[in-house]
Structure formats: structure tokens, C-alpha cells
Scaffold this motif. Sequence first.
Motif, PDB file in Angstrom:
ATOM      1  N   VAL A  85       0.830  -1.206   0.000  1.00 33.46           N
ATOM      2  CA  VAL A  85       0.000   0.000   0.000  1.00 33.46           C
ATOM      3  C   VAL A  85       0.863   1.254   0.000  1.00 33.46           C
ATOM      4  N   GLU A  86       1.909   1.280   0.844  1.00 35.26           N
ATOM      5  CA  GLU A  86       2.723   2.500   0.942  1.00 35.26           C
ATOM      6  C   GLU A  86       3.500   2.763  -0.347  1.00 35.26           C
ATOM      7  N   ASN A 108       3.158   7.905   3.638  1.00 33.73           N
ATOM      8  CA  ASN A 108       3.996   6.812   3.134  1.00 33.73           C
ATOM      9  C   ASN A 108       5.058   6.424   4.154  1.00 33.73           C
TER      10      ASN A 108
END
Length: 444
Positions: A85-86, A108
Motif C-alpha cells: 500500500v505504501e 507513506n
Amino acid sequence: MTLKEILHVRNVRYFLMFRSSYFARFYYPVFTLLYLDYGLTLSQFAMLNVIWAATIVLAEVPSGAFADTLGRKKLVVLSSIIMFVEIAMIAFVPTGNPSLVFAVFLVNRILSGLAMALASGADEALAYDTLKDQGKEDAWPHVLQIQIRVASAVGIFVTLIGAAMYDVDVMGSVYQLFGWTAPESTQDIMRIPVYATLIVAMVAIYAAFNMQEDKKPMPKSGDKLATTLASLKLTLNTGKWVMSTPYVLFILLYYSLFEHTSRMFLTMNSQYYRAIDIPIIYIGFIGAGVSIFKILFAGQSRRFAESLAPKNFIAIMGIATIATYYFISLGWSIYGVIPALVLIFIIMTMNIFISYHLNRKTESHNRATVLSFKGLMFNLGYGSIGVLYAYYYKLVSQRYSQEQIEQGVDFIASLSSFVYYFAFLFILISVWFHFKDRKKAIFE
């Protein structure tokens, strides 16, 4: 154990796959340059890494305790998903609004720190305990040696391709091959290594799901509160044990000093290479050379870490590191690569030494928690040096013109801080160690 026997152990096999894919990031060769091309400043870059470290500090030890109570595999799996995801966030963030870019990179860094904290200790504990259950824990240094070589072999490919993806001339040829308009600057191609990393992240997810762990019994009440209380109790008890066990405490202190100082410099190595007049495309070749260097010298690192008495080993590594930072601070054009390679060898050897001695002194029931304290102490140091360096660099850069800043003169001038910082803390810890050791031998 032979290589075949080691790879036959399922958790060790997927541990090697997880580690090598988790850190196989195509943008690492140009990490600092990538942030700058997204529109961030060098000071913002340093502060974002402080936030990353602070997130790990807050999540590291509790996550290790949850790994020891809830289960280590669950945390490794969750870590791999968060990592995906990041990376996706920076892969697709629009760059028109600087405030939005900074906000996305801020999230992030928080997610990246959380993912790192969740995996830290849990994956290593799974692999080590599997060996211990089979009575083969003495093979752990060999596993670390293999892990270095596998990660380095993957690193050769990743760094060469990653740097090539960031070179305008190379990508211009690729674009023309497909009939596309050639890129004009690195900002036109900066997302390509991030997209490639996103694909590799799926391999880490696959490896995480394929690790095995015996189901852990839940606390008697069976609810989440009881599990949380059990995790916090384990954290506190482990913290007390670390502080009251000089052998482990000083191992962790020395580890943190060597690791967080080198990580701060190596995080900025693309900026360092540019400042000493290394073209971007050659950064990939340097990275590949570093990986080959690790493959060739991993065995020597292991033997060096195992054969020397701990006090002698730490003294030699400390003096060598101070000298290395001094030569780095000179900013030699081209030849400045040599001390950077020496630093990598020192840290590789130090990590094998630390993991070998720390696991020997740690019991299975709280291994992940202790390894999380290892990550905690590193990230406390990394956050501290990040804040100090960001402030020091800002002061130094004020003495130079914009043209000199673009040439990296101010950056080279700021590197002397690594010599003073490391030397001061190494001497401070060693003096404390000396007085403790006089009362009762620490490394017996």
C-alpha cells in the motif's frame, strides 16, 4: 548444514525469499534523487526519515510482543500488505501540488515504518525457532551468510535496472524502441522504478503467506484485551531483562550506533555519488558492485564475526568506522566510492556479529520481542541523527551559494558531522562498558 539442507527448511526458505524481496526496491539506488524530483527538499527528506524512524520506535516493541503472543506469521503477512500500500501511494500521487506531495510522502513514511516494525523480529524469530526446534540453531550464522548472498544477488539486478530506469539517455532509447516520445528529464521517468518495486512487493506477500507457525493458544479469556495485556506485560518484562543484562544491553547499544549512523549516510548515498561526480547510470553499477562485494565477502564477514573475541571485534570495527567516515568526509571525486564500500563491509560484518550473539542469549518465548528492542534502539538513534543532521545541514548550506549547493559542495561539507557524531558516541559507550566490565566481565 549444507545449502541444500538449509533451503529444505520451509520457514528458512521463505524467510530468505521474504527478506530479499522486501528490500528489493528499484528506487533505492536513486532514493534521495527520487524524493528531490518529486519536489521535496533535502531537509524535508531528512525529516521524513525521522518520522519513519519515530513510527518504528512507537510500533517496534509492541509489535514484537504481539508477534510472541498472537503469532509471528500474522504480523509478517500484515507487514507485506502495508508495504504494498505504501509503495502504491507514491507510485500514483499527482505532483502538481507540493503540499499534497509532502502529505502523501508523510503518510507513506508512517506506513513504511509500521510495516518495518511489524516484520522486524517476527520473520527472523520464525526462521530461527524452526532451526532450534530441529536442533540446528548453530546453523544460523550460515543462514545469515546465505541471506546476504541471496539479497546481494537480487540487489545486482535491482540496482542495475533501477539506476537505468532513472537515466534519461537509457530510457530515451527504450522509449524510441516502442515509438514513444523520449523523456526530457528524470521527472518524466521517476515513477518507473516505483512501479517495478510494486510488482516485487507481491513476491514478499507470497513469501509471507507461505511461512508456517504453530497456532498459539489465546489467553484464557480469549478476548483482545487479555491478549493486549499479555503483550504489554511481555514487553515490560523483556525491557527489564534487557536493561539488567549487560551482555545484551551493550550488544544492542553498539548495534544501534553502527547501524543508525551508517543507515543515515547510505540513505543519502545517491546524493553523495552525485556530489563526487558519479553519473546516475554508474550508480547502478556501483550498487551491483556492492552486491557482488557482499557475495564474495559474506563468508569472511561471518568467520571474522565468529572468530574474534567480542571486545577485540568491537574495538577494531569502531576504529575502522571512524577512519572510514573521515575519508568519506573528504569527498574524493570518483575514489570516494572506496570508503563507502569499506563502510558497507563493516556494517555487514557487524550485523552478523550482533545477530549471532543476541540470539544466543535470548530465549524462544520472547525472541521476537528482544529483536524488536533491537529495532527500537536503532530507530531511536536513526531519528535522533536525522533531526541533528537536518539542522546541521541547514546551518552549513547557508554558507554556500545556490550554484555551490547544486554542485553538492554544501553536502560534502556536512559529512564531517558523521566523524564527530560516531566517534563521540562510540567513546562514550565504550567508557561505560569499561567500567561495567571491570566490576563483572560482560563478554565471558
